[in-house]
Design a protein around this motif. Structure first.
Motif, mmCIF file in Angstrom:
data_model
loop_
_atom_site.group_PDB
_atom_site.id
_atom_site.type_symbol
_atom_site.label_atom_id
_atom_site.label_comp_id
_atom_site.label_asym_id
_atom_site.label_seq_id
_atom_site.Cartn_x
_atom_site.Cartn_y
_atom_site.Cartn_z
ATOM 1 N N SER A 1 3.201 1.846 3.097
ATOM 2 C CA SER A 1 3.144 0.801 4.117
ATOM 3 C C SER A 1 3.037 -0.564 3.454
ATOM 4 O O SER A 1 2.724 -0.682 2.267
ATOM 5 N N THR A 2 3.295 -1.597 4.263
ATOM 6 C CA THR A 2 3.206 -2.992 3.825
ATOM 7 C C THR A 2 2.485 -3.786 4.894
ATOM 8 O O THR A 2 2.821 -3.695 6.080
ATOM 9 N N ARG A 3 1.495 -4.566 4.467
ATOM 10 C CA ARG A 3 0.782 -5.454 5.388
ATOM 11 C C ARG A 3 1.214 -6.887 5.111
ATOM 12 O O ARG A 3 1.194 -7.343 3.964
ATOM 13 N N GLU B 1 0.845 -1.182 0.000
ATOM 14 C CA GLU B 1 0.000 0.000 0.000
ATOM 15 C C GLU B 1 0.886 1.240 0.000
ATOM 16 O O GLU B 1 2.081 1.149 0.306
ATOM 17 N N ARG C 1 0.976 -4.374 10.078
ATOM 18 C CA ARG C 1 1.187 -3.349 9.058
ATOM 19 C C ARG C 1 2.387 -2.502 9.481
ATOM 20 O O ARG C 1 2.474 -2.057 10.630
#
Length: 536
Positions: free
Chosen positions: A151-153, A148, A180
């Motif tokens: 960010s990274t989930r 995203e 996240r």
């Protein structure tokens, strides 16, 4: 730690480049024994090599390090790298940074990735990089990575992984956990449980379930790419000499392997066979072909040992084929080729010696070895197919017809997949609607039950009040009688008390008679003059 990981990868890439540059002319480094394949592409999937030239995806094209996959919005793609499944939801872009016998390193540049790691060798390394972190798989399982903005989930439904930041930060991703992260130093802004499956995870679960139930997986190693296509296009049979073999179902008269297709140059393997059949990946890059009676059978060998990818398991014969235009990489192989029989060693027809000449021969009987596979045909059932100009073994018109039929079949498959997705969505919507109706009915029933209970409680209170009133009415005469008796008793007690008082008063008013003196002899002892008195 993550910085060291990235530096190690960069150093390894630099060393590999330097080694390739230092190789003498005509020598070639051994290509990897593992590739990746698109098993579920649709019209919205493209790929590109290191040159960045994007083109439509081909389900029979082997992918390797340096290739990238791009999925358009509304499309999905499924890749298999060995036994591992990579599933993308568009819009998405995935880069393959490293893919060899022991390492799989990916970079997710956009979108969502569902990664199914089925099994891991002791020295195997699987890594997924994003703009924020690097995820290193520790134990097999199912993982999800969503990229995203900023960010990274990451999510682990099963298995464990270790997350690394840019400056050596690390964190453990446990099963049924998601988090996240923002920045590049593992700054977590949210951590929670796995949660329900969305459309991508549900589709991935359905695909994994279909793979688990594949009949071909009972006879093949899952490292064999394309084994899923064999279920619907042939049947398995057991033989005394070659073990379990697979017979293809074809509509072509006098069908023979390595005849209906074409040759293409694919780095780093060189000349690679592309079969026209949809199922034509696994049987032409693994195992051996053998003619049993009038039919050709594919002998993959036993299921246990790991299988390695080969561009084409054939032997070449005849004079070298004419060079394609502007082709100066290697000399072309012979104009004739034939499928290798079980036990015959594989040697590339374009130069170089593989470190595994018995590739695809694990567990198969060994015939008399060939002195020169490029110049000698194997004994027994084998063929040699002429190929003018090093093209496919059929006329161009027939190839175009087959290609057209294959495109139509793929279009039908895409339409069927879309219809299945639509039906699944409709079923999901109907399920949600039925569930909501059930919840509404349950709420109404609960409200009715509460109203009925309240009404019953009010009725019982009224009934108790009526019973209490009736009981008081029934007890009133008894209470009146008790009051009357009590009054009578009180009056009688008062009369008795008055009479006793009058009697006492009368006795007090009556004169008392004088008391007589006691006789002399009745005096008390010790009195003077008595019988026992003191005489002194």
């Amino acid at each position: 730690m993550a910085a060291r990981i990235w530096r190690n990868w960069a150093a390894a890439a630099t060393l590999a480049w330097a080694t390739a540059v230092s190789l003498p002319a005509g020598a070639q480094q051994e290509p990897p024994g593992r590739a990746a394949r698109l098993s579920q592409p649709d019209g919205g999937v493209q790929w590109s090599g290191a040159d960045g030239n994007w083109q439509a995806a081909d389900p029979n094209w082997p992918f390797t390090a340096g290739d990238s996959i791009r999925v358009a919005a509304g499309s999905r793609a499924e890749l298999h790298a060995g036994a591992h499944a990579l599933r993308l939801q568009g819009p998405a872009e995935l880069g393959i940074d490293a893919l060899d016998d022991n390492d799989l390193r990916l970079t997710l540049r956009q979108g969502s990735l569902n990664l199914r790691v089925r099994d891991m060798a002791p020295d195997e390394r699987i890594e997924v990089n994003t703009q924020n972190l690097a995820m290193l798989v520790d134990r097999p399982g199912e993982f999800r990575v969503d990229l995203e903005p900023g960010s990274t989930r990451v999510l682990a439904r099963a298995g464990t992984a270790t997350l690394f930041g840019e400056n050596g930060e690390s964190a453990t991703l446990a099963p049924a956990q998601q988090a996240r992260y923002v920045g590049r130093n593992l700054s977590a802004i949210a951590a929670q449980g796995a949660g329900p499956r969305d459309a991508l995870d549900q589709w991935a679960a359905d695909r994994s379930l279909a793979e688990d139930r594949s009949p071909s997986a009972q006879h093949l190693s899952r490292e064999v790419l394309g084994y899923q296509e064999l279920d619907a296009h042939g049947e398995w049979s057991s033989t005394m000499e070659y073990g379990t073999v697979w017979y293809p179902r074809t509509t072509i008269a006098n069908w023979e392997p390595y005849r209906h297709g074409q040759w293409r140059w694919v780095d780093p393997w060189g000349w690679t066979w592309f079969d026209d059949a949809r199922w034509g990946f696994a049987p032409f890059h693994y195992g051996r072909w053998v003619q049993i009676g009038p039919r050709w059978a594919w002998a993959p060998g036993p299921r246990g040992p790991r299988q390695f990818y080969a561009p084409a398991l054939v032997g070449f014969a005849g004079a070298p084929a004419p060079r394609p235009p502007n082709f100066n990489r290697h000399r072309t192989p012979g104009t004739d080729w034939f499928p290798l029989a079980p036990g015959q060693p594989w040697r590339p027809g374009f130069g170089g010696n593989p470190r595994d000449p018995g590739r695809g021969n694990v567990g198969l009987p060994l015939p008399a070895p060939l002195r020169n596979t490029q110049r000698e045909r194997p004994p027994g059932p084998s063929i040699a197919t002429p190929a003018p100009g090093f093209q496919g073994g059929r006329a161009d018109q027939e190839r175009r017809d087959r290609w057209q039929r294959d495109q139509e079949w793929q279009q039908q498959r895409r339409q069927q997949q879309q219809q299945q997705d639509q039906n699944r969505n409709e079923m999901h919507q109907r399920h949600n609607q039925v569930r909501q109706e059930q919840l509404q009915r349950q709420d109404q029933m609960q409200q009715q039950q509460r109203a009925l209970q309240e009404q019953q409680m009010r009725q019982m209170q009224q009934l108790r009040q009526q019973q209490d009133q009736q009981q008081r009415q029934l007890q009133e005469p008894q209470r009146q009688q008790e009051r009357f008796m009590r009054d009578q008793r009180d009056q009688r007690d008062q009369r008795d008390h008055s009479e006793r008082r009058e009697q006492r008063e009368q006795r007090q008013d009556r004169p008392q008679p004088p008391r007589a003196a006691p006789p002399q002899d009745l005096r008390q002892p010790g009195e003077r003059g008595g019988r026992f008195g003191n005489r002194d």
